[in-house]
Write a protein that holds these residues in place. Structure first.
Motif, PDB file in Angstrom:
ATOM      1  N   ALA A 218      -2.247 -99.618 -41.799  1.00 36.35           N
ATOM      2  CA  ALA A 218      -1.929 -99.548 -43.231  1.00 36.35           C
ATOM      3  C   ALA A 218      -1.143-100.767 -43.679  1.00 36.35           C
ATOM      4  O   ALA A 218      -1.261-101.227 -44.807  1.00 36.35           O
ATOM      5  CB  ALA A 218      -1.133 -98.277 -43.515  1.00 36.35           C
ATOM      6  N   THR A 219      -0.332-101.297 -42.783  1.00 38.77           N
ATOM      7  CA  THR A 219       0.494-102.458 -43.117  1.00 38.77           C
ATOM      8  C   THR A 219       0.906-103.129 -41.814  1.00 38.77           C
ATOM      9  O   THR A 219       0.432-102.752 -40.745  1.00 38.77           O
ATOM     10  CB  THR A 219       1.729-102.031 -43.953  1.00 38.77           C
ATOM     11  N   LEU A 220       1.751-104.175 -41.903  1.00 36.83           N
ATOM     12  CA  LEU A 220       2.259-104.748 -40.646  1.00 36.83           C
ATOM     13  C   LEU A 220       3.767-104.586 -40.567  1.00 36.83           C
ATOM     14  O   LEU A 220       4.447-104.436 -41.582  1.00 36.83           O
ATOM     15  CB  LEU A 220       1.889-106.204 -40.427  1.00 36.83           C
ATOM     16  N   HIS A 221       4.264-104.639 -39.374  1.00 37.13           N
ATOM     17  CA  HIS A 221       5.696-104.836 -39.194  1.00 37.13           C
ATOM     18  C   HIS A 221       5.875-106.331 -39.401  1.00 37.13           C
ATOM     19  O   HIS A 221       5.505-107.135 -38.536  1.00 37.13           O
ATOM     20  CB  HIS A 221       6.106-104.489 -37.756  1.00 37.13           C
ATOM     21  N   TYR A 222       6.380-106.718 -40.580  1.00 39.33           N
ATOM     22  CA  TYR A 222       6.441-108.160 -40.897  1.00 39.33           C
ATOM     23  C   TYR A 222       7.391-108.900 -39.975  1.00 39.33           C
ATOM     24  O   TYR A 222       7.022-109.850 -39.302  1.00 39.33           O
ATOM     25  CB  TYR A 222       6.869-108.355 -42.361  1.00 39.33           C
ATOM     26  N   ASN A 223       8.608-108.457 -39.960  1.00 33.07           N
ATOM     27  CA  ASN A 223       9.632-109.131 -39.167  1.00 33.07           C
ATOM     28  C   ASN A 223       9.333-108.916 -37.679  1.00 33.07           C
ATOM     29  O   ASN A 223       9.223-107.779 -37.215  1.00 33.07           O
ATOM     30  CB  ASN A 223      10.988-108.533 -39.555  1.00 33.07           C
ATOM     31  N   VAL A 224       9.188-110.025 -36.956  1.00 36.80           N
ATOM     32  CA  VAL A 224       8.757-109.890 -35.554  1.00 36.80           C
ATOM     33  C   VAL A 224       9.773-109.139 -34.689  1.00 36.80           C
ATOM     34  O   VAL A 224       9.397-108.453 -33.731  1.00 36.80           O
ATOM     35  CB  VAL A 224       8.429-111.279 -34.935  1.00 36.80           C
ATOM     36  N   VAL A 225      11.039-109.274 -35.068  1.00 37.83           N
ATOM     37  CA  VAL A 225      12.058-108.550 -34.283  1.00 37.83           C
ATOM     38  C   VAL A 225      11.972-107.048 -34.609  1.00 37.83           C
ATOM     39  O   VAL A 225      12.043-106.197 -33.717  1.00 37.83           O
ATOM     40  CB  VAL A 225      13.475-109.109 -34.557  1.00 37.83           C
ATOM     41  N   ALA A 226      11.763-106.750 -35.889  1.00 36.70           N
ATOM     42  CA  ALA A 226      11.587-105.344 -36.279  1.00 36.70           C
ATOM     43  C   ALA A 226      10.371-104.761 -35.561  1.00 36.70           C
ATOM     44  O   ALA A 226      10.387-103.607 -35.111  1.00 36.70           O
ATOM     45  CB  ALA A 226      11.429-105.220 -37.787  1.00 36.70           C
ATOM     46  N   ALA A 227       9.319-105.573 -35.452  1.00 37.67           N
ATOM     47  CA  ALA A 227       8.106-105.114 -34.761  1.00 37.67           C
ATOM     48  C   ALA A 227       8.469-104.703 -33.337  1.00 37.67           C
ATOM     49  O   ALA A 227       8.095-103.621 -32.866  1.00 37.67           O
ATOM     50  CB  ALA A 227       7.052-106.212 -34.753  1.00 37.67           C
ATOM     51  N   GLN A 228       9.220-105.542 -32.647  1.00 33.29           N
ATOM     52  CA  GLN A 228       9.604-105.217 -31.269  1.00 33.29           C
ATOM     53  C   GLN A 228      10.515-104.004 -31.207  1.00 33.29           C
ATOM     54  O   GLN A 228      10.427-103.190 -30.296  1.00 33.29           O
ATOM     55  CB  GLN A 228      10.294-106.410 -30.603  1.00 33.29           C
ATOM     56  N   MET A 229      11.397-103.918 -32.207  1.00 37.98           N
ATOM     57  CA  MET A 229      12.312-102.767 -32.202  1.00 37.98           C
ATOM     58  C   MET A 229      11.585-101.461 -32.477  1.00 37.98           C
ATOM     59  O   MET A 229      12.137-100.382 -32.264  1.00 37.98           O
ATOM     60  CB  MET A 229      13.432-102.973 -33.226  1.00 37.98           C
ATOM     61  N   SER A 230      10.345-101.568 -32.968  1.00 40.67           N
ATOM     62  CA  SER A 230       9.608-100.320 -33.219  1.00 40.67           C
ATOM     63  C   SER A 230       9.160 -99.671 -31.916  1.00 40.67           C
ATOM     64  O   SER A 230       8.712 -98.526 -31.911  1.00 40.67           O
ATOM     65  CB  SER A 230       8.416-100.559 -34.146  1.00 40.67           C
ATOM     66  N   ARG A 231       9.279-100.387 -30.809  1.00 38.31           N
ATOM     67  CA  ARG A 231       9.059 -99.731 -29.506  1.00 38.31           C
ATOM     68  C   ARG A 231      10.235 -98.787 -29.304  1.00 38.31           C
ATOM     69  O   ARG A 231      11.400 -99.210 -29.324  1.00 38.31           O
ATOM     70  CB  ARG A 231       9.001-100.772 -28.375  1.00 38.31           C
ATOM     71  N   GLY A 232       9.971 -97.573 -29.119  1.00 37.18           N
ATOM     72  CA  GLY A 232      11.065 -96.593 -29.012  1.00 37.18           C
ATOM     73  C   GLY A 232      11.202 -95.828 -30.313  1.00 37.18           C
ATOM     74  O   GLY A 232      11.294 -94.612 -30.310  1.00 37.18           O
ATOM     75  N   LYS A 233      11.189 -96.561 -31.428  1.00 33.96           N
ATOM     76  CA  LYS A 233      11.304 -95.861 -32.729  1.00 33.96           C
ATOM     77  C   LYS A 233      10.015 -95.113 -33.035  1.00 33.96           C
ATOM     78  O   LYS A 233      10.041 -94.009 -33.581  1.00 33.96           O
ATOM     79  CB  LYS A 233      11.572 -96.867 -33.845  1.00 33.96           C
ATOM     80  N   THR A 234       8.897 -95.732 -32.704  1.00 34.12           N
ATOM     81  CA  THR A 234       7.602 -95.087 -32.945  1.00 34.12           C
ATOM     82  C   THR A 234       7.527 -93.798 -32.125  1.00 34.12           C
ATOM     83  O   THR A 234       7.134 -92.743 -32.630  1.00 34.12           O
ATOM     84  CB  THR A 234       6.468 -96.045 -32.528  1.00 34.12           C
TER      85      THR A 234
END
Ligand code: ARG
Length: 431
Positions: A218-234
Motif C-alpha cells: 500500500a505504501t513504503l516505509h520511507y525512512n530507511v531506519v524506520a523500515a529497519q525498525m519495523s522488524r519486531g514492530k510488524t
C-alpha cells in the motif's frame, strides 16, 4: 559456503548456534523471498544495473524456483545459512555470475523484512478469513437459538435471563473488535521496506516506488531506519491481533467447558466429538475446548514474548531479531487451527431446551418482576424492596415473563447491525 565468505569458514558450533532452526522456519518465507527478488531485479534493470537481456533469464530461473517451492521440493541445504542464501545459490549454480547480480542495492536485512512483511500480510488475511467463518457460524447459531433462554450469571451466581442467541451473538460481536486489530496488523505489514538495505539505504539510485507497486504494497516505509525498525514492530502488531482473537476464543472455550459440565448441562456434543477417561467409563470430556483454551491462553503471551525479545534493542539490525520467527510463525497457524476447530465443533453443538424450567433458576426473574412493578407506577426502589422481601421470606414466585426490547438485548439481538459493523471493518483491508 556463506554469502559473506571472506576466505575462512566459521566454526561449526558457531554456525549451529547462530542458525538454529532458521532453515526450517525460513521455508515459510521462500515464496516471498522469490517474489521480492523478482521485484528487485525488475527495478535493477530499470536503473541499468541489470541488462535487459539478463532480466528475462533471471526471472525465468526465479520462476523455476518459485514452482519448486509450490511443489514442496525446495529445501535449504546443510551449510547454507538461510532462504536468501539458498535462492542466490540456486541462481548462481544455474546461471553463474549472472546470479550474483541480484543482490546489488540490498542486504539480507531488508530482504528478510520484505519476506516477513509479505508473509505477515498473507497471514493476517488468512486469519481474517478464518475469523469471518466463525463469525458467520456464531451469528447463524445466534439467530437459530434466539428464543432459547439460559441463565445469565454475575459472580457465577444466577443473575438474569439470558439466551443462546445472546451468548453466540456476543462472541460474534467480539470478533468485530478483534478484526480491527487484525486490520491494523495487516496495514502495518503492508509497507515496503525494500531499499533500506542493511538499514541505511544505498548509493545506487534505487526506485523504491517501483518495487512498492510491483509487490502490491500500500505504501513504503520511507525512512530507511524506520523500515529497519519495523522488524519486531510488524510482528508485535500481529501478535497483539493474535492475542486479541485468542482472548475471545479462549473465553468462549471456557464457557463451553462450563456449560458442558453436568452441574450446568446446557450444551453437549455427539459422543464421537468428546474424549474418554482411562479409568472412569462414563466420561465424555470436552478436551477439544480445553486444548483450545490452553492454546489460546498461551497465545496471549506472544506479545509479551516479543516485547521481552526486542525491548532495549537500539536502532539498526541485530541478530536477536531472527528469533522473532520462532515466536510469531507458529502463532498464526495455531490460532487458525483453533478457529477452524471451533467452527467444526459448533456445527454439531446440541442445545438444551427449557433450561429455565428448573426452579433453581427462579430468582433469574426478580428483576423482571421489579421492573413490571416499576412500570405500573411503583417507584423503582420500593419495587426492588418489595420483591427483595418476598425473596427474603421465601415467598417469591416468578411470573417467568421476559420482555426485553432494547437494542442488543435478548429480545432484540441486532445481529444484522453487528454484521454491518463487521463488513465495515472488513472493507478496510482493501482486498
Ligand atoms: N536469518 C537472518 C534473520 O532472520 C537474516 C538476516 C541476516 N542478516 C545479518 N546481518 N546477519 O534476521
Amino acid at each position: 559456503m556463506k554469502l559473506w565468505n571472506k576466505g575462512f569458514e566459521p566454526d561449526k558450533l558457531i554456525e549451529q548456534f547462530t542458525v538454529g532452526n532458521d532453515r526450517e522456519l525460513d521455508l515459510s518465507l521462500a515464496r516471498y523471498d522469490v517474489q521480492g527478488s523478482m521485484a528487485h531485479i525488475r527495478m535493477l534493470e530499470s536503473i541499468g544495473l541489470i541488462g535487459s537481456d539478463e532480466l528475462p533469464v533471471l526471472l525465468a530461473e526465479l520462476e523455476n524456483i518459485a514452482q519448486s517451492i509450490e511443489r514442496g521440493e525446495f529445501i535449504i541445504e546443510d551449510g547454507v545459512e538461510d532462504v536468501h542464501s539458498q535462492v542466490e545459490l540456486l541462481l548462481t549454480r544455474k546461471l553463474g555470475d549472472l546470479g550474483k547480480k541480484i543482490h546489488s542495492g540490498r542486504s539480507r536485512n531488508d530482504q528478510v523484512l520484505v519476506d516477513l512483511k509479505l508473509f505477515m500480510r498473507d497471514q493476517m488475511k488468512t486469519l481474517s478469513e478464518r475469523m469471518v467463518n466463525l463469525f458467520h457460524r456464531l451469528q447463524s447459531l445466534s439467530e437459530q437459538h434466539k428464543h432459547t433462554l439460559m441463565p445469565g450469571y454475575t459472580h457465577l451466581q444466577v443473575a438474569m435471563p439470558s439466551s443462546f442467541g445472546l451468548w453466540f451473538g456476543a462472541y460474534a460481536e467480539s470478533l468485530v473488535d478483534d478484526m480491527e486489530m487484525v486490520v491494523a496488523a495487516y496495514n502495518i505489514a503492508n509497507q515496503n521496506p525494500l531499499g533500506s538495505a542493511a538499514g541505511y539505504g544505498s548509493s545506487f539510485p534505487l526506485n523504491r516506488t517501483m518495487t512498492t507497486e510491483l509487490m502490491g504494497f500500500a505504501t513504503l516505509h520511507y525512512n530507511v531506519v524506520a523500515a529497519q525498525m519495523s522488524r519486531g514492530k510488524t510482528e508485535r502488531a500481529a501478535a497483539y491481533a493474535i492475542a486479541s482473537v485468542a482472548s475471545t476464543l479462549g473465553k468462549f472455550a471456557m464457557d463451553v467447558c462450563l456449560f458442558m459440565c453436568q452441574n450446568y448441562g446446557f450444551i453437549s456434543f455427539p459422543d464421537e466429538l468428546t474424549t474418554g477417561s482411562s479409568i472412569m467409563p462414563h466420561k465424555k470430556n470436552p478436551d477439544v475446548f480445553e486444548i483450545m483454551r490452553g492454546k489460546c491462553n498461551r497465545l496471549q503471551g506472544v506479545p509479551n514474548e516479543i516485547s521481552l525479545l526486542t525491548t532495549n534493542l537500539p536502532l539498526g539490525y541485530h541478530r536477536d531479531l531472527q528469533l522473532l520467527k520462532d515466536i510469531i510463525f507458529p502463532a498464526t497457524t495455531t490460532l487458525c487451527q483453533c478457529l477452524d476447530m471451533c467452527d467444526f465443533m459448533l456445527q454439531h453443538i446440541i442445545i438444551r431446551d427449557n433450561i429455565l424450567d428448573d426452579e433453581r433458576y427462579n430468582y433469574l426473574f426478580t428483576v423482571e418482576d421489579v421492573n413490571r412493578l416499576a412500570l405500573s407506577g411503583v417507584p423503582f426502589r420500593d419495587a426492588y424492596r418489595e420483591v427483595g422481601m418476598q425473596v427474603q421470606r421465601g415467598e417469591y414466585t416468578p411470573t417467568r415473563e421476559v420482555h426485553h426490547t432494547h437494542e442488543g438485548s435478548i429480545g432484540n439481538l441486532c445481529n444484522d447491525k453487528i454484521a454491518e459493523k463487521m463488513n465495515k471493518v472488513l472493507e478496510k483491508f482493501g482486498f
